[in-house]
Design a protein around this motif. Structure first.
Motif, PDB file in Angstrom:
ATOM      1  N   PHE A  18     -14.898  -0.584  40.790  1.00 44.95           N
ATOM      2  CA  PHE A  18     -13.569  -1.009  39.754  1.00 44.95           C
ATOM      3  C   PHE A  18     -13.580  -1.361  38.505  1.00 44.95           C
ATOM      4  CE2 PHE A  18     -13.389  -0.924  44.307  1.00 44.95           C
ATOM      5  CZ  PHE A  18     -11.793  -0.324  44.797  1.00 44.95           C
ATOM      6  N   SER A  19     -12.740  -2.127  38.343  1.00 40.37           N
ATOM      7  CA  SER A  19     -13.057  -2.935  37.104  1.00 40.37           C
ATOM      8  C   SER A  19     -14.355  -3.787  36.752  1.00 40.37           C
ATOM      9  CB  SER A  19     -11.938  -3.015  36.427  1.00 40.37           C
ATOM     10  OG  SER A  19     -11.059  -2.650  36.163  1.00 40.37           O
ATOM     11  N   ASN A  20     -14.560  -4.519  38.192  1.00 40.56           N
ATOM     12  CA  ASN A  20     -15.239  -5.865  38.056  1.00 40.56           C
ATOM     13  C   ASN A  20     -16.069  -5.669  39.163  1.00 40.56           C
ATOM     14  OD1 ASN A  20     -13.542  -6.739  39.613  1.00 40.56           O
ATOM     15  ND2 ASN A  20     -13.039  -8.366  38.427  1.00 40.56           N
ATOM     16  N   LYS A  21     -16.373  -4.454  40.432  1.00 42.40           N
ATOM     17  CA  LYS A  21     -16.809  -4.634  41.450  1.00 42.40           C
ATOM     18  C   LYS A  21     -17.056  -2.978  41.762  1.00 42.40           C
ATOM     19  CE  LYS A  21     -12.711  -5.889  44.110  1.00 42.40           C
ATOM     20  NZ  LYS A  21     -12.254  -6.448  45.132  1.00 42.40           N
ATOM     21  N   ASN A  35     -14.098   0.028  32.297  1.00 44.22           N
ATOM     22  CA  ASN A  35     -15.069  -1.286  32.466  1.00 44.22           C
ATOM     23  C   ASN A  35     -16.124  -1.028  31.798  1.00 44.22           C
ATOM     24  OD1 ASN A  35     -15.896   1.596  33.585  1.00 44.22           O
ATOM     25  ND2 ASN A  35     -16.452   0.894  35.815  1.00 44.22           N
ATOM     26  N   ASN A  36     -15.955  -0.355  30.531  1.00 43.09           N
ATOM     27  CA  ASN A  36     -16.693  -0.525  29.407  1.00 43.09           C
ATOM     28  C   ASN A  36     -17.877   1.234  29.521  1.00 43.09           C
ATOM     29  OD1 ASN A  36     -15.519  -1.307  27.513  1.00 43.09           O
ATOM     30  ND2 ASN A  36     -16.400  -3.323  28.592  1.00 43.09           N
ATOM     31  N   LYS A  47      -4.633   3.503  42.706  1.00 45.37           N
ATOM     32  CA  LYS A  47      -4.631   3.682  40.340  1.00 45.37           C
ATOM     33  C   LYS A  47      -5.952   2.331  39.646  1.00 45.37           C
ATOM     34  CE  LYS A  47      -1.273  -0.242  41.095  1.00 45.37           C
ATOM     35  NZ  LYS A  47      -1.488  -1.655  41.243  1.00 45.37           N
ATOM     36  N   ASP A  48      -6.321   1.120  41.296  1.00 47.72           N
ATOM     37  CA  ASP A  48      -7.548   0.568  40.757  1.00 47.72           C
ATOM     38  C   ASP A  48      -8.800   1.150  40.550  1.00 47.72           C
ATOM     39  OD1 ASP A  48      -5.452  -1.618  40.718  1.00 47.72           O
ATOM     40  OD2 ASP A  48      -5.719  -2.414  42.647  1.00 47.72           O
ATOM     41  N   ILE A  49      -9.139   2.293  41.395  1.00 43.65           N
ATOM     42  CA  ILE A  49     -10.710   2.680  41.633  1.00 43.65           C
ATOM     43  C   ILE A  49     -10.706   3.285  39.998  1.00 43.65           C
ATOM     44  CG2 ILE A  49     -12.138   5.130  42.390  1.00 43.65           C
ATOM     45  CD1 ILE A  49      -9.659   4.771  45.218  1.00 43.65           C
ATOM     46  N   VAL A  50     -11.732   3.001  39.608  1.00 47.45           N
ATOM     47  CA  VAL A  50     -12.343   3.831  38.278  1.00 47.45           C
ATOM     48  C   VAL A  50     -12.543   4.555  38.295  1.00 47.45           C
ATOM     49  CG1 VAL A  50     -13.663   3.051  36.066  1.00 47.45           C
ATOM     50  CG2 VAL A  50     -11.848   1.040  37.415  1.00 47.45           C
ATOM     51  N   ALA A  51     -13.876   4.842  39.404  1.00 52.01           N
ATOM     52  CA  ALA A  51     -14.623   5.577  39.408  1.00 52.01           C
ATOM     53  C   ALA A  51     -15.081   6.195  40.870  1.00 52.01           C
ATOM     54  CB  ALA A  51     -15.546   6.106  38.306  1.00 52.01           C
ATOM     55  N   CYS A  52     -15.977   7.095  41.240  1.00 53.70           N
ATOM     56  CA  CYS A  52     -16.335   7.175  42.340  1.00 53.70           C
ATOM     57  C   CYS A  52     -17.657   7.558  41.767  1.00 53.70           C
ATOM     58  CB  CYS A  52     -15.793   8.345  43.304  1.00 53.70           C
ATOM     59  SG  CYS A  52     -14.138   7.344  44.419  1.00 53.70           S
ATOM     60  N   LYS A  53     -19.084   7.076  42.784  1.00 51.50           N
ATOM     61  CA  LYS A  53     -20.172   7.753  41.996  1.00 51.50           C
ATOM     62  C   LYS A  53     -21.063   7.800  43.626  1.00 51.50           C
ATOM     63  CE  LYS A  53     -21.770   5.735  38.029  1.00 51.50           C
ATOM     64  NZ  LYS A  53     -22.714   4.842  37.378  1.00 51.50           N
ATOM     65  N   ALA A  54     -21.333   9.107  43.016  1.00 53.99           N
ATOM     66  CA  ALA A  54     -22.727   9.654  44.756  1.00 53.99           C
ATOM     67  C   ALA A  54     -24.153   8.423  44.445  1.00 53.99           C
ATOM     68  CB  ALA A  54     -22.891  11.025  44.086  1.00 53.99           C
TER      69      ALA A  54
END
Length: 247
Positions: free
Chosen positions: A175-178, A225-226, A159-166
């Motif tokens: 994450f929100s701040n890292k 995270n904007n 639930k804390d993962i915002v996105a996964c990026k290649a």
């Protein structure tokens, strides 16, 4: 390991257990089936009595889910081959935790590479560490994955993962701040998180739907995270379906 591999079968469907025993007897004479059990309680008793090298374990038994066998057994010097007809979520859990599994219908051809791999394990690995990983992944209240950072492993709530990026052949977990750069490719996390409410926005970005705060013109996602993520043309229909589902 001795030339004879002792095993038990835990399966509540008689036709399935008899068929598996027949396959083992015909194709793998080095595997001795000591007993067939149909329940969690029977499996626990058999493990203590026979202390097998190997257990063929179905997921759903007459008195519950077989993960309880792993949780409750005090003897752990054995390996497990899950025999399952169930979906990819469970397959990924087993693979992620280094358990072996085989999809039904079971054949000698499917079993052969797994048995050969098992023979190379000296001595049989204990399941204590695997048990922790499996329960972390399957925890319905707060499921987690492990992110390997080289010198350490992080248990991360999904639930804390915002996105996964290649990032080339690597992947950043945002994450929100890292964020953390991992050695696994994006495809690995795409498969691992399948069915976990993640949306493939474009070729290089997998987004946690729970972290989408706004959608601009049905083509740009604004995350918690904007960060702004463009949705590829080919994936906009899926985005429209997602919007309609939540309207």
């Amino acid at each position: 390991m001795n030339s004879i591999i002792t095993s038990i079968i835990v399966e509540d469907q008689e036709c399935s257990s008899n068929y598996l025993k027949s396959v083992l007897n015909d194709a793998f004479p080095e595997i001795r089936v000591l007993t067939i059990e149909t329940s969690i309680s029977g499996a626990l008793s058999a493990i203590e009595t026979y202390r097998p090298d190997l257990i063929f374990l179905d997921i759903y038994l007459s008195d519950g889910v077989s993960f309880e066998v792993i949780e409750r057994t005090s003897y752990t010097d054995f390996e497990i081959i899950f025999t399952t007809a169930h979906d990819t979520f469970y397959q990924k859990a087993f693979e992620y935790c280094a358990f072996n599994y085989i999809l039904k219908p079971i054949t000698a051809e499917k079993l052969s590479p797994i048995i050969e791999k098992f023979k190379k394990v000296l001595p049989p690995a204990t399941i204590n560490k695997k048990k922790k990983l499996l329960h972390a992944f399957l925890d319905k209240e707060n499921p987690r994955i492990i992110i390997n950072l080289g010198d350490e492993n992080l248990f991360v709530p999904i639930k804390d993962i915002v996105a996964c990026k290649a990032e080339g052949s690597y992947c950043s977990i945002v994450f929100s701040n890292k964020k953390h750069l991992t050695s696994k490719p994006l495809k690995y996390y795409e498969e691992l998180l399948e069915g976990r409410q993640f949306f493939k926005a474009n070729r290089s970005t997998l987004v946690n739907i729970a972290h989408i705060t706004r959608i601009h013109k049905r083509e740009t996602l604004i995350l918690s995270n904007n960060e702004s993520i463009k949705v590829s043309v080919r994936n906009r229909n899926m985005l429209s379906d997602l919007i309609n589902l939540h309207i």
